[in-house]
Design a protein around this motif. Structure first.
Motif, PDB file in Angstrom:
ATOM      1  N   VAL A 157     -66.909  11.425  10.223  1.00  0.00           N
ATOM      2  CA  VAL A 157     -66.809  12.871   9.970  1.00  0.00           C
ATOM      3  C   VAL A 157     -65.700  12.338   8.550  1.00  0.00           C
ATOM      4  N   GLY A 158     -65.645  13.265   7.539  1.00  0.00           N
ATOM      5  CA  GLY A 158     -64.428  13.420   7.105  1.00  0.00           C
ATOM      6  C   GLY A 158     -64.340  12.266   5.788  1.00  0.00           C
ATOM      7  N   LEU A 159     -64.716  12.439   5.109  1.00  0.00           N
ATOM      8  CA  LEU A 159     -64.953  10.921   3.837  1.00  0.00           C
ATOM      9  C   LEU A 159     -63.607  11.139   2.972  1.00  0.00           C
ATOM     10  N   ILE A 184     -73.136   9.999   7.978  1.00  0.00           N
ATOM     11  CA  ILE A 184     -71.768  10.745   7.269  1.00  0.00           C
ATOM     12  C   ILE A 184     -71.384  12.343   7.273  1.00  0.00           C
ATOM     13  N   CYS A 185     -70.484  12.656   7.193  1.00  0.00           N
ATOM     14  CA  CYS A 185     -70.661  14.046   7.048  1.00  0.00           C
ATOM     15  C   CYS A 185     -69.232  14.780   6.644  1.00  0.00           C
ATOM     16  N   ASP A 186     -69.698  15.060   6.156  1.00  0.00           N
ATOM     17  CA  ASP A 186     -68.638  16.183   5.257  1.00  0.00           C
ATOM     18  C   ASP A 186     -68.429  17.861   4.998  1.00  0.00           C
ATOM     19  N   THR A 187     -67.376  18.826   4.871  1.00  0.00           N
ATOM     20  CA  THR A 187     -68.289  19.993   4.512  1.00  0.00           C
ATOM     21  C   THR A 187     -67.673  20.387   3.396  1.00  0.00           C
ATOM     22  N   ASP A 188     -67.755  18.886   2.258  1.00  0.00           N
ATOM     23  CA  ASP A 188     -67.821  18.959   0.821  1.00  0.00           C
ATOM     24  C   ASP A 188     -69.054  18.013  -0.278  1.00  0.00           C
ATOM     25  N   ALA A 223     -62.640  11.549  10.309  1.00  0.00           N
ATOM     26  CA  ALA A 223     -61.391  11.786   9.756  1.00  0.00           C
ATOM     27  C   ALA A 223     -61.128  12.626   8.850  1.00  0.00           C
ATOM     28  N   THR A 224     -61.246  14.175   9.707  1.00  0.00           N
ATOM     29  CA  THR A 224     -61.094  15.359   8.769  1.00  0.00           C
ATOM     30  C   THR A 224     -59.682  15.655   9.142  1.00  0.00           C
ATOM     31  N   PRO A 225     -58.961  16.953   8.419  1.00  0.00           N
ATOM     32  CA  PRO A 225     -57.356  17.173   8.722  1.00  0.00           C
ATOM     33  C   PRO A 225     -57.869  17.918   9.976  1.00  0.00           C
ATOM     34  N   ASN A 226     -56.474  17.429  10.387  1.00  0.00           N
ATOM     35  CA  ASN A 226     -55.509  17.661  11.379  1.00  0.00           C
ATOM     36  C   ASN A 226     -56.307  18.275  12.408  1.00  0.00           C
ATOM     37  N   LYS A 227     -56.230  20.224  12.016  1.00  0.00           N
ATOM     38  CA  LYS A 227     -56.651  21.101  13.585  1.00  0.00           C
ATOM     39  C   LYS A 227     -58.648  20.635  13.888  1.00  0.00           C
ATOM     40  N   PHE A 228     -58.879  20.073  12.954  1.00  0.00           N
ATOM     41  CA  PHE A 228     -60.813  19.407  13.654  1.00  0.00           C
ATOM     42  C   PHE A 228     -60.326  18.381  14.352  1.00  0.00           C
ATOM     43  N   HIS A 229     -59.210  17.825  14.793  1.00  0.00           N
ATOM     44  CA  HIS A 229     -59.763  16.263  15.476  1.00  0.00           C
ATOM     45  C   HIS A 229     -59.677  16.982  16.840  1.00  0.00           C
ATOM     46  N   PRO A 233     -61.169  19.627  18.804  1.00  0.00           N
ATOM     47  CA  PRO A 233     -62.789  20.075  18.603  1.00  0.00           C
ATOM     48  C   PRO A 233     -64.012  19.101  18.685  1.00  0.00           C
ATOM     49  N   LEU A 234     -64.252  18.791  17.089  1.00  0.00           N
ATOM     50  CA  LEU A 234     -64.746  17.537  16.860  1.00  0.00           C
ATOM     51  C   LEU A 234     -64.873  16.555  17.704  1.00  0.00           C
ATOM     52  N   THR A 235     -63.770  15.551  18.046  1.00  0.00           N
ATOM     53  CA  THR A 235     -64.022  14.980  19.198  1.00  0.00           C
ATOM     54  C   THR A 235     -64.478  15.287  20.669  1.00  0.00           C
ATOM     55  N   CYS A 271     -60.888   8.527  16.797  1.00  0.00           N
ATOM     56  CA  CYS A 271     -60.037   9.799  16.171  1.00  0.00           C
ATOM     57  C   CYS A 271     -58.929   9.132  15.432  1.00  0.00           C
ATOM     58  N   GLU A 272     -58.661   9.876  14.328  1.00  0.00           N
ATOM     59  CA  GLU A 272     -57.743   9.060  13.303  1.00  0.00           C
ATOM     60  C   GLU A 272     -56.442  10.067  14.262  1.00  0.00           C
ATOM     61  N   LYS A 273     -55.414   9.650  13.532  1.00  0.00           N
ATOM     62  CA  LYS A 273     -53.670   9.810  13.801  1.00  0.00           C
ATOM     63  C   LYS A 273     -53.508  11.370  13.758  1.00  0.00           C
ATOM     64  N   GLY A 315     -52.048  21.508  -0.637  1.00  0.00           N
ATOM     65  CA  GLY A 315     -53.813  21.237   0.301  1.00  0.00           C
ATOM     66  C   GLY A 315     -52.897  21.250   2.138  1.00  0.00           C
ATOM     67  N   TRP A 316     -53.778  21.016   2.390  1.00  0.00           N
ATOM     68  CA  TRP A 316     -53.979  21.376   4.247  1.00  0.00           C
ATOM     69  C   TRP A 316     -52.523  20.726   4.695  1.00  0.00           C
ATOM     70  N   PHE A 317     -51.883  19.280   4.529  1.00  0.00           N
ATOM     71  CA  PHE A 317     -51.429  18.390   4.720  1.00  0.00           C
ATOM     72  C   PHE A 317     -49.312  19.558   5.430  1.00  0.00           C
TER      73      PHE A 317
HETATM   74  N1  LIG Z   1     -54.589   5.465   9.526  1.00  0.00           N
HETATM   75  C1  LIG Z   1     -54.244   5.868   8.381  1.00  0.00           C
HETATM   76  O1  LIG Z   1     -53.543   5.049   8.190  1.00  0.00           O
HETATM   77  C2  LIG Z   1     -54.471   6.968   7.288  1.00  0.00           C
HETATM   78  C3  LIG Z   1     -54.252   7.157   6.370  1.00  0.00           C
HETATM   79  C4  LIG Z   1     -55.067   9.064   5.892  1.00  0.00           C
HETATM   80  C5  LIG Z   1     -54.696   9.433   6.545  1.00  0.00           C
HETATM   81  N2  LIG Z   1     -55.434   9.697   8.122  1.00  0.00           N
HETATM   82  C6  LIG Z   1     -56.048  10.525   8.491  1.00  0.00           C
HETATM   83  O2  LIG Z   1     -56.839  11.036   8.600  1.00  0.00           O
HETATM   84  C7  LIG Z   1     -57.071  12.452   8.323  1.00  0.00           C
HETATM   85  C8  LIG Z   1     -57.599  12.649   7.045  1.00  0.00           C
HETATM   86  O3  LIG Z   1     -57.077  13.217   6.598  1.00  0.00           O
HETATM   87  P1  LIG Z   1     -57.103  12.187   4.734  1.00  0.00           P
HETATM   88  O4  LIG Z   1     -55.984  11.702   3.698  1.00  0.00           O
HETATM   89  O5  LIG Z   1     -58.362  11.170   4.598  1.00  0.00           O
HETATM   90  O6  LIG Z   1     -57.337  14.038   4.190  1.00  0.00           O
HETATM   91  P2  LIG Z   1     -58.551  14.505   3.197  1.00  0.00           P
HETATM   92  O7  LIG Z   1     -58.197  15.916   2.859  1.00  0.00           O
HETATM   93  O8  LIG Z   1     -58.689  13.670   1.919  1.00  0.00           O
HETATM   94  O9  LIG Z   1     -60.460  14.374   3.772  1.00  0.00           O
HETATM   95  C9  LIG Z   1     -60.416  14.922   4.950  1.00  0.00           C
HETATM   96  C10 LIG Z   1     -61.845  15.648   4.487  1.00  0.00           C
HETATM   97  O10 LIG Z   1     -62.744  15.792   5.445  1.00  0.00           O
HETATM   98  C11 LIG Z   1     -63.317  17.047   5.334  1.00  0.00           C
HETATM   99  N3  LIG Z   1     -63.545  18.097   6.729  1.00  0.00           N
HETATM  100  C12 LIG Z   1     -62.479  18.379   6.705  1.00  0.00           C
HETATM  101  N4  LIG Z   1     -63.204  19.624   7.536  1.00  0.00           N
HETATM  102  C13 LIG Z   1     -64.586  19.363   8.038  1.00  0.00           C
HETATM  103  C14 LIG Z   1     -65.501  19.361   8.995  1.00  0.00           C
HETATM  104  N5  LIG Z   1     -64.740  20.929   9.911  1.00  0.00           N
HETATM  105  N6  LIG Z   1     -66.584  19.016   9.001  1.00  0.00           N
HETATM  106  C15 LIG Z   1     -66.349  17.432   8.342  1.00  0.00           C
HETATM  107  N7  LIG Z   1     -65.633  17.060   7.634  1.00  0.00           N
HETATM  108  C16 LIG Z   1     -64.631  18.266   7.326  1.00  0.00           C
HETATM  109  C17 LIG Z   1     -62.921  17.777   4.020  1.00  0.00           C
HETATM  110  O11 LIG Z   1     -64.210  17.715   3.523  1.00  0.00           O
HETATM  111  C18 LIG Z   1     -62.096  16.240   3.281  1.00  0.00           C
HETATM  112  O12 LIG Z   1     -63.381  15.293   2.519  1.00  0.00           O
HETATM  113  C19 LIG Z   1     -55.679  12.961   9.147  1.00  0.00           C
HETATM  114  O13 LIG Z   1     -55.503  13.178  10.445  1.00  0.00           O
HETATM  115  C20 LIG Z   1     -54.485  11.844   8.152  1.00  0.00           C
HETATM  116  O14 LIG Z   1     -53.581  12.068   9.280  1.00  0.00           O
HETATM  117  C21 LIG Z   1     -55.173   7.911   8.462  1.00  0.00           C
END
Ligand SMILES: NC(=O)c1ccc[n+]([C@@H]2O[C@H](COP(=O)([O-])OP(=O)(O)OC[C@H]3O[C@@H](n4cnc5c(N)ncnc54)[C@H](O)[C@@H]3O)[C@@H](O)[C@H]2O)c1
Length: 347
Positions: free
Chosen positions: A10-12, A33-37, A72-78, A80-82, A94-96, A164-166
């Protein structure tokens, strides 16, 4: 090998890296795979030959009996989705940072316990030859009694996806502390044996990014620099620093020092790049001798391959949800102390 472990990602964004790493494991198959985009869904689906594509986790879970879900979505969704994936009977990687706060992290851990499923956090800096070689040495006792750590990740100018969201607190939970600091904090805590935080003093600043965001007319309400001092119940002390912007020469500067009664160690990046080295300094006889660690050439699995290995073998995995909660307690404490100007007690 029997049936493959079925995985949904989830989150691409960085999720593409999860897919690539699962694909290296002969016992795993990314089936959905899953992504809102929608554009990303078709691009990544085509790239990896994955035909099952969903715009919500709910639809993905309804359509497939998955063993593992990577979040692997933005942090806010970690959180609820988990929780949704755990309740559907899946193990979760789950991502950090695991969540926006320790309270959310605790709910994730409680759900994993109730459902009897696994929860792993992608503290990816552990899954490097240099890190695992160091951990082996520390566990063998080369440092003696550990009493201090200093862990740092500074960027000269590196605001992820500026605008962006960060940089939007209600989506990210905070700036470089929760984004970069989380990695260096986990690395130090892991090498220290994950002591229990007791009290935290912290500060956060926004001297460089805020004016840049104003000039660029983009939303940004996080810190660009944070520092914390943590006292642990076991008596150790740790200092943590993280920045997305700072007046220093290196593009990226990462360094973790740990001092113990018998030796000290440093884990750092080289030349401002994503290349790493480590050294251990220990007293030998009457001389203080710098010892280089030699066993960096071991092949180490990624967090994803490790998670699948552990599920298949029925053995405990690294980077647990409980450890993630301790990280969140410290981050919460630094932000709280920065806001109140007082030390935060961790309970
Ligand atoms: N472990 C690492 O080294 C590492 C590296 C980069 C990012 N991250 C973490 O991974 C996460 C994602 O970061 P990113 O850089 O890939 O961000 P990103 O914005 O590039 O990708 C996030 C994706 O999630 C999708 N998304 C958003 N809400 C969603 C939902 N509710 N359901 C499904 N998909 C949804 C978005 O459309 C987007 O494609 C963050 O928590 C970040 O901290 C970790």
């Amino acid at each position: 090998m029997g049936e493959k472990i079925k995985i949904g990602v989830v989150g691409l964004g960085i999720g593409r890296n999860h897919i690539a790493n699962y694909k290296k494991h002969a016992g795993a198959e990314v089936v959905a795979i899953c992504d809102t985009d929608e554009a990303k869904l078709s691009r990544v689906g085509d790239e990896h030959g994955i035909k099952n594509r969903y715009k919500s986790l709910g639809e993905m879970l309804a359509a497939h009996k998955l063993d593992v879900v990577s979040i692997a979505t933005p942090n806010k969704f970690h959180a609820p989705l988990t929780i949704e994936a755990l309740k559907a009977g899946c193990h979760v990687l789950c991502e950090k940072p695991m969540a926006m706060s320790a309270a959310e992290g605790r709910r994730m851990v409680e759900t994993a316990k109730k459902t009897g499923r696994r929860l792993m956090i992608n503290f990816s800096y552990r899954f490097m030859p240099v890190s695992l070689a160091l951990k082996e040495q520390v566990d063998a006792g080369v440092l003696g009694e550990v009493y201090f750590a200093r862990s740092i990740w500074h960027r000269r100018w590196g605001l992820p996806k500026f605008g962006g969201w960060f940089g939007i607190k209600k989506l990210s939970g905070g700036g470089p502390l929760i984004d970069l600091g989380v990695h260096r904090l986990d690395l130090a805590l892991w090498l220290m044996g994950y002591p229990k935080p007791a009290a935290v003093l912290g500060s956060a600043y926004d001297k460089l990014a805020a004016p840049a965001a104003k000039a660029a007319k983009v939303e940004f309400d996080c810190e660009d620099f944070a520092v914390g001092l943590v006292k642990f119940k076991e008596g150790m002390t740790l200092e943590l620093e993280a920045s997305w912007a700072a007046h220093r020469p290196e593009a990226e500067f990462m360094e973790t020092w740990i001092f113990g009664s018998k030796g000290g160690l440093v884990h750092r990046n080289v030349g401002g790049r994503y290349e790493f080295e480590a050294e251990i300094f220990a007293k030998e006889g009457n001389s203080r001798l710098a010892k280089r660690i030699v066993s960096f050439d071991q092949k180490v699995p990624s967090a994803m391959e490790h998670f699948v290995d552990c599920i298949l073998a029925g053995k405990p995995h690294m980077a647990t949800g409980e450890e993630g909660v301790k990280v969140m307690q410290i981050l919460d404490g630094i932000y709280k102390s920065a806001a109140t100007g007082k030390a935060a007690i961790v309970s």
